[in-house]
Enzyme design. Structure first.
Site, short mmCIF file in Angstrom:
data_model
loop_
_atom_site.label_atom_id
_atom_site.label_comp_id
_atom_site.label_asym_id
_atom_site.label_seq_id
_atom_site.Cartn_x
_atom_site.Cartn_y
_atom_site.Cartn_z
N GLU A 115 0.82 -1.22 0.00
CA GLU A 115 0.00 0.00 0.00
C GLU A 115 0.86 1.27 0.00
O GLU A 115 0.39 2.33 0.40
CB GLU A 115 -0.96 0.01 1.20
CG GLU A 115 -1.89 -1.19 1.32
CD GLU A 115 -2.94 -1.29 0.20
OE1 GLU A 115 -2.99 -0.40 -0.67
OE2 GLU A 115 -3.69 -2.29 0.22
N HIS A 139 -2.64 1.80 8.51
CA HIS A 139 -3.70 0.99 7.90
C HIS A 139 -3.83 -0.31 8.68
O HIS A 139 -2.82 -0.99 8.92
CB HIS A 139 -3.37 0.71 6.44
CG HIS A 139 -4.27 -0.32 5.81
ND1 HIS A 139 -5.63 -0.16 5.71
CD2 HIS A 139 -4.00 -1.53 5.25
CE1 HIS A 139 -6.15 -1.21 5.10
NE2 HIS A 139 -5.19 -2.07 4.82
N HIS A 141 -6.89 -3.71 9.91
CA HIS A 141 -8.11 -4.45 9.57
C HIS A 141 -8.95 -4.71 10.83
O HIS A 141 -9.13 -5.86 11.22
CB HIS A 141 -7.74 -5.80 8.92
CG HIS A 141 -6.98 -5.70 7.63
ND1 HIS A 141 -6.36 -6.78 7.05
CD2 HIS A 141 -6.77 -4.65 6.80
CE1 HIS A 141 -5.79 -6.40 5.90
NE2 HIS A 141 -6.01 -5.12 5.73
N GLU A 169 -17.09 10.77 23.26
CA GLU A 169 -15.80 11.37 22.93
C GLU A 169 -15.56 11.46 21.42
O GLU A 169 -14.71 12.23 20.97
CB GLU A 169 -14.66 10.56 23.58
CG GLU A 169 -14.53 9.17 23.02
CD GLU A 169 -13.28 8.43 23.52
OE1 GLU A 169 -13.36 7.21 23.63
OE2 GLU A 169 -12.25 9.07 23.78
N HIS A 210 -12.78 -4.04 3.94
CA HIS A 210 -11.32 -4.21 4.00
C HIS A 210 -10.71 -3.68 5.30
O HIS A 210 -10.09 -4.45 6.04
CB HIS A 210 -10.68 -3.53 2.78
CG HIS A 210 -9.20 -3.69 2.69
ND1 HIS A 210 -8.52 -3.80 1.50
CD2 HIS A 210 -8.25 -3.74 3.65
CE1 HIS A 210 -7.23 -3.95 1.74
NE2 HIS A 210 -7.04 -3.91 3.04
O1 2HA Z 1 -1.60 -7.09 3.50
O2 2HA Z 1 -3.37 -4.81 4.49
O3 2HA Z 1 -4.15 -3.81 2.19
C1 2HA Z 1 -1.41 -5.76 3.71
C2 2HA Z 1 -2.70 -5.06 3.55
C3 2HA Z 1 -3.10 -4.71 2.18
ZN ZN Z 2 -5.31 -4.03 4.11
#
Ligand code: 2HA
Ligand code: ZN
Length: 276
Positions: A115, A139, A141, A169, A210
């Protein structure tokens, strides 16, 4: 100084490990990047050994010549604290912001996160929007936020309002709201462009089905932002699991009063009338 002795590197590793412990990084999921300060580059200069230039896959001219700490593609957050030099790297960008080279880390080969275009385009937008204050792009998940992308409309309005309602909050922590990117193929320039457009307005972008991107000034603020959004999402998942509608909630006028006392501006577009 050794890279692994530098405070900013310790902060990066701690944040990666915190994310792992939250359960946000199954397998090689998620990625983290930090835009280094000039004095931090000098601090670790003795250990920097530039490799070959490679294309970023997009162009970020405002970041020309900058250095970043970035997790590696295919690397596991779980391993960051035990195998740091295998799990992440320091990269330098060229004078056009089109190529990068690895200067430290990824000792067993590999490249920066898949990414990287999204990370760097978000950094570029935030350098402009915050006058260089924001340095961290994260980033992950987180499961509850992802779950909501299957049941809420994929709009900034729906997500912002629901997340604000689930914890008092929230409007104080992310008063600008959150943006939502519809499902797109990850890893490329298109999703990077869509995400960085939202990052002009927000510090949070949710990728449907995602995960989430957050931007912030430092590791504490950026991790705290992701944590706050995900906790709010968790509360909504619990509420909706008990019954389809809320019996009572925070109202638009409640938000307006909160905004006055906490001195935040809450855009009216998120304070619409709706069912509970
Ligand atoms: O595997 O999260 O979006 C890495 C990630 C790709
Ligand atoms: Zn990801």
């Amino acid at each position: 100084m050794k890279v692994l002795d530098a405070e900013f590197v310790k902060g990066f590793m701690r944040m990666a490990d915190d994310g792992w412990n939250q359960g946000w990084h199954e397998r090689n999921g998620g990625n983290l990047s930090y835009r280094m300060k000039p004095e931090e580059v000098e601090e670790v200069r003795e250990e920097l050994k530039p490799g070959e230039w490679r294309p970023i896959g997009t162009s970020v001219p405002k970041l020309a010549g900058e250095y970043f700490l970035v997790t590696g593609s295919g690397k596991y957050f779980r391993n960051v604290i035990i195998k740091p030099e295998d799990s992440f790297c320091i990269i330098e960008l060229d004078d056009k912001g089109e190529n990068y080279r690895i200067c430290w880390g990824l000792v067993n080969g590999g490249r920066p996160t898949s990414e990287l275009p999204s990370h760097l385009m978000n950094h570029e937008v935030k350098v402009i929007a915050t006058g260089g204050k924001h340095r961290v792009i994260y980033h992950a998940h987180p499961a509850n936020t992802i779950a909501l992308t299957f049941v809420l409309p994929l709009t900034d309005e729906a997500f912002t309002r629901e997340l604000w309602e689930m914890a008092t909050e929230c409007p104080v922590v992310f008063p600008a709201g959150v943006g939502v990117v519809p499902w797109m193929v990850p890893g490329g320039r298109d999703i990077a462009v869509a995400t960085s457009e939202l990052m002009k307005k927000y510090d949070v972008a949710i990728w449907a089905h995602h995960g989430m991107f957050c931007s912030g000034e430092d590791f504490d603020l950026t991790f705290g932002l992701m944590h706050t959004v995900e906790k709010s999402a968790e509360i909504l998942v619990k509420v909706r699991s008990m019954q389809p509608y809320k019996r009572q909630t925070i109202t638009p006028d409640d938000f307006r009063h909160l905004a006055v006392d906490f001195k935040v501006e809450l855009p009216e577009k998120f304070l619409f009338e709706k069912e509970l």
